[in-house]
Design a protein around this motif. Structure first.
Motif, short mmCIF file in Angstrom:
data_model
loop_
_atom_site.label_atom_id
_atom_site.label_comp_id
_atom_site.label_asym_id
_atom_site.label_seq_id
_atom_site.Cartn_x
_atom_site.Cartn_y
_atom_site.Cartn_z
N LEU A 158 -87.60 25.82 27.02
CA LEU A 158 -88.63 26.55 26.28
C LEU A 158 -88.48 26.21 24.80
CD1 LEU A 158 -90.89 28.69 26.27
CD2 LEU A 158 -89.12 30.44 26.06
N HIS A 159 -89.51 25.62 24.21
CA HIS A 159 -89.46 25.20 22.81
C HIS A 159 -89.90 26.37 21.91
CE1 HIS A 159 -88.87 20.82 23.57
NE2 HIS A 159 -89.34 21.19 24.75
N TYR A 160 -89.01 26.76 21.03
CA TYR A 160 -89.26 27.92 20.16
C TYR A 160 -90.54 27.75 19.35
CZ TYR A 160 -88.71 31.07 16.18
OH TYR A 160 -88.93 32.02 15.21
N GLU A 161 -90.70 26.58 18.71
CA GLU A 161 -91.88 26.38 17.86
C GLU A 161 -93.17 26.42 18.68
OE1 GLU A 161 -88.40 25.07 15.67
OE2 GLU A 161 -89.15 24.43 17.63
N VAL A 162 -93.15 25.85 19.88
CA VAL A 162 -94.34 25.87 20.74
C VAL A 162 -94.64 27.31 21.16
CG1 VAL A 162 -95.36 25.02 22.88
CG2 VAL A 162 -93.89 23.52 21.52
N LEU A 163 -93.59 28.08 21.44
CA LEU A 163 -93.77 29.49 21.82
C LEU A 163 -94.45 30.26 20.70
CD1 LEU A 163 -93.21 32.01 23.59
CD2 LEU A 163 -90.94 32.12 22.50
N THR A 164 -94.03 30.06 19.45
CA THR A 164 -94.63 30.81 18.34
C THR A 164 -96.06 30.35 18.05
OG1 THR A 164 -93.67 29.32 16.66
CG2 THR A 164 -92.38 31.27 17.29
N GLU A 165 -96.38 29.10 18.36
CA GLU A 165 -97.73 28.58 18.10
C GLU A 165 -98.70 28.91 19.22
OE1 GLU A 165 -96.99 24.45 17.47
OE2 GLU A 165 -95.82 24.82 15.63
N ASN A 166 -98.21 28.92 20.45
CA ASN A 166 -99.06 29.21 21.62
C ASN A 166 -98.43 30.35 22.41
OD1 ASN A 166 -100.77 26.86 21.10
ND2 ASN A 166 -99.04 25.65 21.84
N GLN A 167 -98.37 31.51 21.78
CA GLN A 167 -97.58 32.61 22.34
C GLN A 167 -98.02 33.01 23.74
OE1 GLN A 167 -97.70 36.26 20.08
NE2 GLN A 167 -96.45 37.36 21.56
N GLU A 168 -99.31 33.25 23.94
CA GLU A 168 -99.74 33.77 25.24
C GLU A 168 -99.55 32.73 26.34
OE1 GLU A 168 -103.45 35.90 27.60
OE2 GLU A 168 -103.47 35.80 25.40
N GLU A 169 -99.96 31.49 26.08
CA GLU A 169 -99.84 30.46 27.11
C GLU A 169 -98.39 30.26 27.52
OE1 GLU A 169 -100.60 25.62 27.63
OE2 GLU A 169 -101.37 26.67 25.85
N GLU A 170 -97.50 30.15 26.53
CA GLU A 170 -96.08 29.90 26.84
C GLU A 170 -95.44 31.11 27.50
OE1 GLU A 170 -94.34 27.02 26.62
OE2 GLU A 170 -96.29 26.15 26.17
N THR A 171 -95.84 32.31 27.08
CA THR A 171 -95.27 33.52 27.67
C THR A 171 -95.70 33.67 29.13
OG1 THR A 171 -95.24 34.61 25.50
CG2 THR A 171 -95.07 36.03 27.44
#
Length: 452
Positions: free
Chosen positions: A375-388
């Motif tokens: 899980l990439h932290y930066e991707v999570l913060t940029e695409n929160q709902e999709e990654e979550t």
């Protein structure tokens, strides 16, 4: 114990035994000793305070608060108890109350360097206030100890950063880190040797035919691993927002019960793996509060993924990855209470450790195909709902909207990120290190975002 045998009603001896047991990590036994001391002498202030600190380490924060408040009731000018109460309240997310406790500790003991550092973390400096000048005076005091100067340097670094005085912030970070490194005496060769042992030992572990009986009623762990300061606390906060999940924080049990197995120091066979499995699951169940799924987010468990995957084949492993330059800088700017993170106090040591971490994670990915979810932290913060949604789906859980509001998760957080996780998910934290580029002499430039 000899003193207690000679005089069983010697309350101070029971309390001192508790201190020793706590230092040995035997927290349940320490709790028993402190309670025995208090039963014999109810006004023994230090025993109440130490019991509170033990409860805090056990994750029983309401009990910790009660014991520390009892210590303060017995001794209102007990600065250490006020500061420790502040730490407990911060972990509970009650940041205003924590700030008030730190301020009280400093009022009682103006040269209390550790309390100054704690206060600097929870507040935002918008100008050079009274505390700033207090800390500056302590820093310039020729009589200050190296230990206290270290606390003050990290506090002044945080204050200077808030005030956008990057040059002074860097100077204080550099000085505080040098003092902490000297205290701990860290040698990067020790971790190089450890990581080689971990890789060399894993193939021998797999020679055992180990097929544990997985009981549905058992608590199922979710491991969240990665470099410290990589976003593991945020990820645990997201997952534990789900009603079926209990967030247990950074648990010591894998290292406590399994470190000697992971490096082949103890003979690895089916019996040893079964023992480790049961010890871990029994300890986890005590922290589960009845939940079927419990997160364990001790980041450095990445070292033991071979053992975890072998002895606990049913677990899910989430590996949080963050921009290498950002995570290395985040380690450098944090004073960790634990003495186990000795690599954090020199940029050279951090870069070396990060390289060891990357190499070991590549090894685990090769050895444990399809077992580790990156899980990439930066991707999570940029695409929160999709990654979550992808993350919750990977864990086999039905979707719950609460997972999109981790800042509303009221659980206790005992990690270095316990202030940040009370905020909404935000972007940009991985850019913070770039403010310091003029002072780094290119130290972090070699770490491209693709190096993981």
């Amino acid at each position: 114990r000899h003193a207690i045998a000679l005089k069983p009603d010697f309350a101070e001896a029971h309390s001192n035994l508790g201190v020793t047991l706590k230092e040995l990590g035997r927290l349940d036994e320490a709790e028993t000793s402190y309670k025995q001391a208090i039963a014999l002498k109810p006004d023994l202030t230090e025993a109440h305070s130490n019991l509170g600190n033990t409860f805090k380490e056990l994750g029983r924060l309401d009990d910790a608060e009660a014991s520390l408040r009892q210590a303060i009731a017995l001794k209102p000018d007990y600065a250490e108890a006020h500061s420790n109460l502040g730490v407990t309240l911060k972990e509970l997310g009650r940041l205003d109350d924590a700030e008030a406790s730190y301020r009280k500790a400093i009022t009682l003991k103006p040269d209390y360097a550790e309390a100054h550092r704690h206060l600097a973390v929870v507040k935002n400096f918008s100008f050079r206030d009274k505390q700033f000048f207090q800390m500056q005076a302590l820093y310039h005091d020729p009589a200050i100890s190296e230990k206290n100067c270290c606390h003050i340097c990290f506090a002044l670094a945080k204050a200077s950063e808030d005030l956008e005085d990057t040059a002074n912030a860097f100077q204080f970070y550099a000085e505080g880190n040098a003092l902490r490194k000297k205290q701990l005496g860290y040698d990067k060769a020790q971790d190089s040797k450890l990581f080689e042992k971990l890789k060399a030992s894993y193939p021998r572990m797999t020679e055992n035919t180990f097929e544990p009986e997985i009981v549905d009623s058992e608590t199922t762990p979710v491991f969240i691993v990665g470099m410290p300061r990589s976003g593991t606390t945020l990820v645990e906060q997201i997952i534990s927002s789900h009603p079926l999940v209990r967030g247990a924080g950074e648990l010591p049990f894998v290292s406590q019960f399994g470190a000697s197995l992971a490096v082949d120091q103890t003979r690895v066979d089916g019996e040893a793996l079964t023992t480790f499995r049961q010890q871990y699951l029994n300890a986890l169940k005590k922290r589960s509060e009845g939940s079927a799924i419990v997160t364990d987010k001790a980041p450095l468990n990445f070292r033991f993924l071979g053992l975890i995957a072998t002895a606990l084949p049913e677990v899910r492993i989430i590996h949080v990855k963050r921009d290498p330059s950002a995570v290395c800088w985040a380690n450098y700017t944090k004073y960790f209470a634990s003495d186990a993170l000795g690599y954090c106090y020199s940029l050279d040591d951090i870069l070396n450790y990060h390289e060891l971490y990357q190499d070991l994670m590549r090894y685990w990915h090769q050895s444990l195909p399809n077992r580790i979810y990156d899980l990439h932290y930066e991707v999570l913060t940029e695409n929160q709902e999709e990654e979550t949604r992808k993350l919750i789906g990977h864990l086999g859980l039905e979707w719950d909207d609460a997972c999109l509001s981790p800042q509303d998760n009221g659980r206790a957080v005992a990690t270095a990120s316990n202030v940040q996780v009370r905020q909404k998910v935000y972007q940009g934290s991985s850019e913070r290190w770039k403010r310091y580029k003029p002072y780094l002499n290119g130290a972090l430039d070699c770490l491209g975002a693709d190096s993981q």
